[in-house]
Scaffold this motif. Sequence first.
Motif, PDB file in Angstrom:
ATOM      1  N   VAL A  31     -24.214  28.088  -3.844  1.00 13.05           N
ATOM      2  CA  VAL A  31     -23.127  27.903  -2.885  1.00 13.05           C
ATOM      3  C   VAL A  31     -22.960  26.413  -2.607  1.00 13.05           C
ATOM      4  CG1 VAL A  31     -22.271  28.431  -0.573  1.00 13.05           C
ATOM      5  CG2 VAL A  31     -23.587  30.152  -1.837  1.00 13.05           C
ATOM      6  N   GLY A  32     -21.725  25.938  -2.750  1.00 15.08           N
ATOM      7  CA  GLY A  32     -21.434  24.542  -2.468  1.00 15.08           C
ATOM      8  C   GLY A  32     -20.129  24.394  -1.711  1.00 15.08           C
ATOM      9  N   SER A  33     -19.923  23.239  -1.093  1.00 18.01           N
ATOM     10  CA  SER A  33     -18.660  22.982  -0.396  1.00 18.01           C
ATOM     11  C   SER A  33     -18.435  21.477  -0.318  1.00 18.01           C
ATOM     12  CB  SER A  33     -18.661  23.598   1.007  1.00 18.01           C
ATOM     13  OG  SER A  33     -19.541  22.894   1.869  1.00 18.01           O
ATOM     14  N   GLY A  34     -17.179  21.115  -0.023  1.00 18.93           N
ATOM     15  CA  GLY A  34     -16.885  19.702   0.187  1.00 18.93           C
ATOM     16  C   GLY A  34     -15.562  19.252  -0.376  1.00 18.93           C
ATOM     17  N   ALA A  35     -15.585  18.137  -1.073  1.00 19.44           N
ATOM     18  CA  ALA A  35     -14.393  17.389  -1.463  1.00 19.44           C
ATOM     19  C   ALA A  35     -13.342  18.242  -2.162  1.00 19.44           C
ATOM     20  CB  ALA A  35     -14.794  16.235  -2.373  1.00 19.44           C
ATOM     21  N   SER A  36     -12.079  18.025  -1.742  1.00 23.11           N
ATOM     22  CA  SER A  36     -10.968  18.657  -2.463  1.00 23.11           C
ATOM     23  C   SER A  36     -10.519  17.790  -3.636  1.00 23.11           C
ATOM     24  CB  SER A  36      -9.791  18.906  -1.510  1.00 23.11           C
ATOM     25  OG  SER A  36      -9.219  17.691  -1.046  1.00 23.11           O
ATOM     26  N   PHE A  37     -10.820  16.492  -3.593  1.00 24.68           N
ATOM     27  CA  PHE A  37     -10.446  15.541  -4.648  1.00 24.68           C
ATOM     28  C   PHE A  37     -10.819  16.055  -6.043  1.00 24.68           C
ATOM     29  CE2 PHE A  37     -11.296  11.816  -7.265  1.00 24.68           C
ATOM     30  CZ  PHE A  37     -10.430  10.829  -6.872  1.00 24.68           C
ATOM     31  N   PRO A  38     -12.096  16.505  -6.269  1.00 25.47           N
ATOM     32  CA  PRO A  38     -12.485  16.968  -7.601  1.00 25.47           C
ATOM     33  C   PRO A  38     -12.385  18.484  -7.780  1.00 25.47           C
ATOM     34  CG  PRO A  38     -14.445  16.690  -6.287  1.00 25.47           C
ATOM     35  CD  PRO A  38     -13.266  16.394  -5.373  1.00 25.47           C
ATOM     36  N   TYR A  39     -11.803  19.189  -6.800  1.00 25.37           N
ATOM     37  CA  TYR A  39     -11.818  20.655  -6.834  1.00 25.37           C
ATOM     38  C   TYR A  39     -11.255  21.255  -8.117  1.00 25.37           C
ATOM     39  CZ  TYR A  39     -10.905  25.519  -5.563  1.00 25.37           C
ATOM     40  OH  TYR A  39     -10.859  26.876  -5.563  1.00 25.37           O
ATOM     41  N   PRO A  40     -10.108  20.771  -8.643  1.00 26.87           N
ATOM     42  CA  PRO A  40      -9.605  21.384  -9.877  1.00 26.87           C
ATOM     43  C   PRO A  40     -10.609  21.349 -11.032  1.00 26.87           C
ATOM     44  CG  PRO A  40      -7.877  20.104  -8.850  1.00 26.87           C
ATOM     45  CD  PRO A  40      -9.138  19.788  -8.097  1.00 26.87           C
ATOM     46  N   ILE A  41     -11.273  20.215 -11.216  1.00 25.87           N
ATOM     47  CA  ILE A  41     -12.208  20.144 -12.336  1.00 25.87           C
ATOM     48  C   ILE A  41     -13.522  20.833 -12.012  1.00 25.87           C
ATOM     49  CG2 ILE A  41     -13.212  17.863 -11.744  1.00 25.87           C
ATOM     50  CD1 ILE A  41     -13.113  17.293 -14.821  1.00 25.87           C
ATOM     51  N   TYR A  42     -13.995  20.751 -10.764  1.00 29.63           N
ATOM     52  CA  TYR A  42     -15.237  21.439 -10.406  1.00 29.63           C
ATOM     53  C   TYR A  42     -15.079  22.943 -10.550  1.00 29.63           C
ATOM     54  CZ  TYR A  42     -17.519  17.269  -8.370  1.00 29.63           C
ATOM     55  OH  TYR A  42     -18.128  16.048  -8.175  1.00 29.63           O
ATOM     56  N   SER A  43     -13.974  23.481 -10.075  1.00 29.39           N
ATOM     57  CA  SER A  43     -13.788  24.926 -10.138  1.00 29.39           C
ATOM     58  C   SER A  43     -13.761  25.412 -11.581  1.00 29.39           C
ATOM     59  CB  SER A  43     -12.506  25.336  -9.404  1.00 29.39           C
ATOM     60  OG  SER A  43     -11.375  24.719  -9.975  1.00 29.39           O
TER      61      SER A  43
END
Length: 342
Positions: A31-43
């Motif tokens: 489980v992780g959370s945080g920045a929306s900046f890298p969300y497209p690539i992290y997801s």
Amino acid sequence: MKVRKFITIAAVSLALTVAGSSAFAGKVKLVGSGASFPYPIYSTWFSQFSKANSGIQVNYQSKGSGAGIRDFLNGVVDFAASDAAMKEEEMAKVKDGVQLLPMTAGEVVLAYNLKGVKDLKLSRKAYTGIFLGKVKTWNDPLIADANPGMKLPATPITVVARADSSGTTYVLTKHLSAISPEFAEKVGVAKQPSWPTDINMIKSPKNAGVNASIKRATGAIGYTEYAYARMAKLNMVSLENKEGSYVAPGLTGGQAALANVEIPENMIAWVSDPAGKDSYPIATYTWMIFHKKYADAGKARVLRKMVNYCLDNGQAIADQMGYIPLPANVIAQVKVAAENIK
């Protein structure tokens, strides 16, 4: 400049749907959370990692860097993500130690909504003036001077800023503070700053929210991550850099900005005003945040496995998704530092 193929919002959504369909079914859930900046690539990375490793599920929530750090400090996530890294005083609160790892890099862009106006350029004085509330209309001489022959309307400027505690805001204000002593004094570097009260401003949560507000408001300009702006098909500004060159956001300018950045032992490196005529002026690494010691050694092994997957397999899609692939020497440093996760 190289033409880049971008994964669409629909493709990212499909990847998330596939990932979400087996939620809670795996033997190990991270489980992780945080920045929306890298969300497209992290997801996308996490979805692909789960598919490649049966029995492992990664659940990452895009909340903003500040919220991710709070979750990490409160012990409710296994890892966090932040574009603002983490302060020494915050790390001191974590008894098992903290390991930050730069996992990708990107650019903060200024996107705008102004009918009939494309290929806009903004000088350093113009865009700092906008965020100081001193440049209020689109036909201001500071804007017109950099765009000779362009028909600029007298439309009032509406600034779109983040409503949440944001690493993207932190990166922007760090850059503006580096190039403008007045901005440094009046606003300063912060994830959630107090903006000048005379700015005509809209606040929206996360990068996606900023993009939506820019699209809705004629005369708007806001800051967002490059991949989000490209996916939303927003017009983006070419910004004047330290050498006086106007550089559009993209892989070439981003790589030039990060080319000479050395990563120190704590893995936190900033490039607030990069040198070089080809450098895009607002580029940054973004970090995943881990404990150095976990109660569950098996979970720590899976976290290291996830990091190495993102480094070995994930960097290959960074460019097409609108991010800057990590240089080979940085990947090597991150792999060594990841061994501290135990």
